[in-house]
Structures are given as C-alpha cells and as structure tokens.
Write an enzyme that holds these catalytic residues in place. Sequence first.
Site, PDB file in Angstrom:
ATOM      1  N   TYR A  71      46.640  25.092 -19.130  1.00 47.45           N
ATOM      2  CA  TYR A  71      46.753  25.118 -17.664  1.00 47.45           C
ATOM      3  C   TYR A  71      45.397  24.859 -17.001  1.00 47.45           C
ATOM      4  O   TYR A  71      45.290  24.071 -16.071  1.00 47.45           O
ATOM      5  CB  TYR A  71      47.311  26.474 -17.214  1.00 47.45           C
ATOM      6  CG  TYR A  71      47.608  26.513 -15.736  1.00 47.45           C
ATOM      7  CD1 TYR A  71      48.866  26.177 -15.256  1.00 47.45           C
ATOM      8  CD2 TYR A  71      46.625  26.865 -14.813  1.00 47.45           C
ATOM      9  CE1 TYR A  71      49.141  26.189 -13.901  1.00 47.45           C
ATOM     10  CE2 TYR A  71      46.885  26.885 -13.458  1.00 47.45           C
ATOM     11  CZ  TYR A  71      48.147  26.542 -13.003  1.00 47.45           C
ATOM     12  OH  TYR A  71      48.417  26.558 -11.659  1.00 47.45           O
ATOM     13  N   PHE A 123      48.135  -0.689   2.244  1.00 45.67           N
ATOM     14  CA  PHE A 123      49.419  -0.728   1.529  1.00 45.67           C
ATOM     15  C   PHE A 123      50.397   0.165   2.300  1.00 45.67           C
ATOM     16  O   PHE A 123      49.974   1.055   3.035  1.00 45.67           O
ATOM     17  CB  PHE A 123      49.238  -0.245   0.086  1.00 45.67           C
ATOM     18  CG  PHE A 123      50.524  -0.301  -0.688  1.00 45.67           C
ATOM     19  CD1 PHE A 123      51.118  -1.518  -0.972  1.00 45.67           C
ATOM     20  CD2 PHE A 123      51.165   0.858  -1.104  1.00 45.67           C
ATOM     21  CE1 PHE A 123      52.326  -1.576  -1.653  1.00 45.67           C
ATOM     22  CE2 PHE A 123      52.368   0.804  -1.788  1.00 45.67           C
ATOM     23  CZ  PHE A 123      52.952  -0.412  -2.062  1.00 45.67           C
ATOM     24  N   ASP A 124      51.721  -0.065   2.126  1.00 47.59           N
ATOM     25  CA  ASP A 124      52.665   0.638   3.019  1.00 47.59           C
ATOM     26  C   ASP A 124      52.640   2.164   2.893  1.00 47.59           C
ATOM     27  O   ASP A 124      52.780   2.861   3.888  1.00 47.59           O
ATOM     28  CB  ASP A 124      54.094   0.060   2.938  1.00 47.59           C
ATOM     29  CG  ASP A 124      54.671   0.035   1.542  1.00 47.59           C
ATOM     30  OD1 ASP A 124      54.012   0.563   0.644  1.00 47.59           O
ATOM     31  OD2 ASP A 124      55.781  -0.490   1.363  1.00 47.59           O
ATOM     32  N   ASP A 214      40.694   1.730  -1.829  1.00 45.68           N
ATOM     33  CA  ASP A 214      41.973   1.864  -2.527  1.00 45.68           C
ATOM     34  C   ASP A 214      41.839   0.974  -3.758  1.00 45.68           C
ATOM     35  O   ASP A 214      41.902  -0.248  -3.676  1.00 45.68           O
ATOM     36  CB  ASP A 214      43.117   1.396  -1.615  1.00 45.68           C
ATOM     37  CG  ASP A 214      44.479   1.436  -2.312  1.00 45.68           C
ATOM     38  OD1 ASP A 214      44.512   1.516  -3.550  1.00 45.68           O
ATOM     39  OD2 ASP A 214      45.507   1.366  -1.615  1.00 45.68           O
ATOM     40  N   ALA A 216      43.501   0.526  -6.678  1.00 48.78           N
ATOM     41  CA  ALA A 216      44.611   0.363  -7.627  1.00 48.78           C
ATOM     42  C   ALA A 216      44.419  -0.809  -8.596  1.00 48.78           C
ATOM     43  O   ALA A 216      44.732  -0.697  -9.773  1.00 48.78           O
ATOM     44  CB  ALA A 216      45.925   0.198  -6.851  1.00 48.78           C
ATOM     45  N   LYS A 257      48.605   1.213 -11.952  1.00 49.80           N
ATOM     46  CA  LYS A 257      48.286  -0.213 -11.970  1.00 49.80           C
ATOM     47  C   LYS A 257      47.166  -0.429 -12.997  1.00 49.80           C
ATOM     48  O   LYS A 257      47.437  -0.458 -14.182  1.00 49.80           O
ATOM     49  CB  LYS A 257      47.863  -0.686 -10.572  1.00 49.80           C
ATOM     50  CG  LYS A 257      49.016  -0.841  -9.586  1.00 49.80           C
ATOM     51  CD  LYS A 257      49.431   0.467  -8.990  1.00 49.80           C
ATOM     52  CE  LYS A 257      50.405   0.323  -7.856  1.00 49.80           C
ATOM     53  NZ  LYS A 257      50.896   1.619  -7.389  1.00 49.80           N
ATOM     54  N   HIS A 449      63.927  -0.877   3.264  1.00 49.22           N
ATOM     55  CA  HIS A 449      64.157  -1.768   2.122  1.00 49.22           C
ATOM     56  C   HIS A 449      64.695  -1.053   0.886  1.00 49.22           C
ATOM     57  O   HIS A 449      65.351  -1.663   0.061  1.00 49.22           O
ATOM     58  CB  HIS A 449      62.893  -2.558   1.775  1.00 49.22           C
ATOM     59  CG  HIS A 449      61.679  -1.711   1.545  1.00 49.22           C
ATOM     60  ND1 HIS A 449      60.989  -1.105   2.566  1.00 49.22           N
ATOM     61  CD2 HIS A 449      61.042  -1.358   0.407  1.00 49.22           C
ATOM     62  CE1 HIS A 449      59.968  -0.434   2.064  1.00 49.22           C
ATOM     63  NE2 HIS A 449      59.978  -0.563   0.755  1.00 49.22           N
TER      64      HIS A 449
END
Length: 475
Positions: A71, A123-124, A214, A216, A257, A449
């Site tokens: 843990y 990004f969304d 970001d 990724a 990614k 979507h």
Amino acid sequence: MKTIIEPFRSKMVEPIKFTTRSQRMQILADAGYNLFQVKAEDVIIDLLTDSGTAAMSSEQWAAMMRGDESYAGCASYYRFRDKVADIFGFSQVIPVHQGRAAERLFFGCFVKPGDIVPSNTHFDTTRANIEARGAQAVDLPCVEVQSPDSDHPFKGNIDIQALQELIKAEGAHRIPFAMLTITNNAGGGQPVSLSNIAEYRRVLRTHNIPLYVDAARFAENAYFIQRREAGQMTKSIRSIAREVFSHADGCLMSAKKDGMANMGGFIALNDEQLAAKIKESLILTEGFPTYGGLSGRDLEAIAVGLEEVLSEDYLQYREAAARYLYNGLTENGVPCISPPAMHAVYINAQAFLRHIPQSQLPGQVVACQLYLEGGIRACEIGTVMFGQHDPDTGAESVARQELVRLAIPRRVYTQSHFDYVIEVAGILAQGKEELSGMRIVYQPPALRHFTATFAPLTTTKGCNPAPRRPASAAV
Ligand code: F0G
C-alpha cells in the site's frame, strides 16, 4: 536499407474474429450506427484509439511480475519515479490512473472560475476539466493547421502572436498557467518544434506564467523534432525530450500513449508545495501517493515502456507505418491531412465526400462505411464530436473540420493489416458518389459522440451500401 521492418516479433497472438458484410450491417444498425457501441470482438481492425491499446513487450511483462503491491512505499513506485525523473527532469512524480485523472487533480488545485488557460489545442478531456472549474480553455493553433494540404513540418505549433494578444486583452493575472499538447492530437496529431516551445516559454516567462505540457505523445514529438528541425538530427530522442521539458514547469501524462502501457499516467513537476496540494487531493480519490490508483505492476510496465518508447528503431518504424497507411490511402483516392502524423492518419471526410454537406455528417458516413465494408473501426472527429446542439431551438452548429481518425495502436498491427485497410478505403473511394448522409436520432447533452444514435438518410439496405465488397477473406 530501404525497407523499414517492425523492430519486434510476435510471441503471443490474439485471434481476430471475421464477420461478414451482412453481419456487420446488422451490428451497425443494432449499435445505432455509433461505433463506440459496437463490441470490440465484432471489429476486424480496431483503429478507434492508440490509447491503452499497445502490445506490451516481454520486458514489460517480466517487469510486471516484479510488481510490489504494498500500500505504501512500494518498490515499484521508486523505480517508476526514478524513470520519470530521469526522462522528464522533474523531481515530484505523482502517479494517477490515466491522463484525465491528472487533469482533474491538477486543475482542481490550480484553476479557479474566470481563469483562462491557453494551449496550442486542448484535448477534449483537458478542455472539459478546465471548463468544469468555471474557467476558459483557449486554443491558439498556428495558422498552418488550417490548410489540410500544407506540408509545414510543425503544424502543432502554438500561435505566439495570438498568445501575446490574448495576454494583452485579458491580462496575465487571469492566466494561472499555460499548456501545450505534444503532439497536438486534436489538431491532427501534428508536432510542435523545439524553437516554438522555447519562444512560447520566453513570452510566458516575461509575464510569470508557468508552462505545463500535456506529454501524452512526447517521444513521437521528439522524433519529429529530430527528423524535421534544423540542427537536431545529431541529438538523441532522450536529449531532445529532456530539452523540451527543460522549458516547462511540469507535465501531465497519459501513459496509455507513449508510456506503452494499457493503463496509467502521472503528474510531474518541480514545485513541492503544489505537489503536496495535489497529493492531498490524490489521497481522497485516487489512492496513496506511491500508487495513485495503479497497481504496482502497472507502475513497472510504465517504467519499462517509457524507456522503450525512446528507441529510435521503434520510432522510425512507427513513423514509417503511419506514412505507409497515409500513402496507400491517398493513392487510393482518399484525401488525408498532410503531413501524416505518427499516432494516426486523419481522413479529410469533407474533401472526400464533397456531395455530403457537413450537416449530414460526412465523417460519420466514412466511419460507418469503413466498418460496413471491412470491419474497420475508426473515430469521427468532426461535427458529431465537436458540433453543438441547442436543445431549446434545436439549432445545430458544425465543426471546423470533418475528420476521421485512423489511430494506430502501438506494436499491434502489421503491414498486411494496413494493406487491408487501404484496400477497403479504396472500395469506398470507388463508390463514394453513391454514399449519402446521416442524421442524429438521439443525443445526450454532453460528449454526444459516445452515446448518440444515428440513421442513414437512405435506408434501402441499412447503412449506405457501397457497390462492391472488399476482395479479401473478411467478407
Ligand atoms: N491528452 C491527450 C493529448 C490525449 O490524447 C488524451 C487521450 C488525454 C490527454 C487523456 O488521457 O485517456 O489517459 O485519460 N486521448 C485518447 C485518444 C482518449 O483516443 O486520443 P486519458
């Protein structure tokens, strides 16, 4: 050598289930023509996303067996932390279960209502998490991104002049920090140059605005810098990545990614006080700061994946695979965003189906048709994803571009899989005049979507029937 081969061989395989065209016609109708609602086992080639879909290496699987599931203070965390600190150059490393968890935690500590957060393109999920705090996410993409055929090498760059105008108009005090997405996924997966990053940083520093990246697809971005930017060819991917992050105050990472992992992410930064605040919030929802919602074995897989993604053999193959797909599609009469990205090839559905107006969702037509003809799953990135629906008036707005993303999972598909995709797309191209539009039957108030349902505007044979079937085994 002229031929660039996959720098790996298969040790374990996953069978692909083949379906017939008539089965797929039924599957599509049952899914309301929404590919997110189709079962993965009913997909022949799944190009929906490159996120969490990588094939892990034997070294990653071996490392997972070493996973320490304690843990607190697990050994896996320290291996993970040291690897992230080594590659990204930040001292504070906070694991999270995926990129959007990093966004929610980070913005939760750093963004207040009325703030403005600029980026090349958010990004969304990044945008949604900023807006959920009552702040504004502002996209400042460079002008070249508006020309789908322009071969500009760094179409992911941020527009520095637009940034200066934004700071002047709104005041630096309203901008708690700035962001940069590398590569720019929502902007066609295009890279950002090192000089643009340095210039961005320079302008931000004069206003005391921190920069968070970001990250990724940081390794893919570094590869493009190495290959395309003057003076970078002799540098290693690792040193370019390090230089990129030397301009930043920290980064948010989806390890699904370029972490080459199926799950995971992190926040990395140097500000100890901010890190302590994030960790307090982390404990409430993600877990103890040495595992952050991940298993010890996930941390191990990411630590190895981050090293493997820096391999030039791997990145060269990855770039070649995307280019191969791009060349095949364009030669078969399917227009794509140029130059090709690395994690995906984007079909320009508007240019492809000129006879279908944007209001009749040409991107969704292409996505459904790729599935119907070949069992290929792609993702519409156009009016279905970004168009706005006014529930009071019923008015619909359309997106800036109608794209269909063929995302390429890492180390998963071979050249013959791409040949198959190219052949199926060629069949669409031959019969494209006969395709007609689609309409929305149901839509939820947000992120439509994922769950909206659709119907073809001509319904004689379900989804728009193209004239011929692919001449392959998968019919
Ligand atoms: N930032 C970028 C640039 C992304 O592409 C994604 C995810 C995220 C953040 C969020 O990360 O999924 O781990 O929570 N992109 C996926 C895609 C979903 O298909 O492009 P996440």
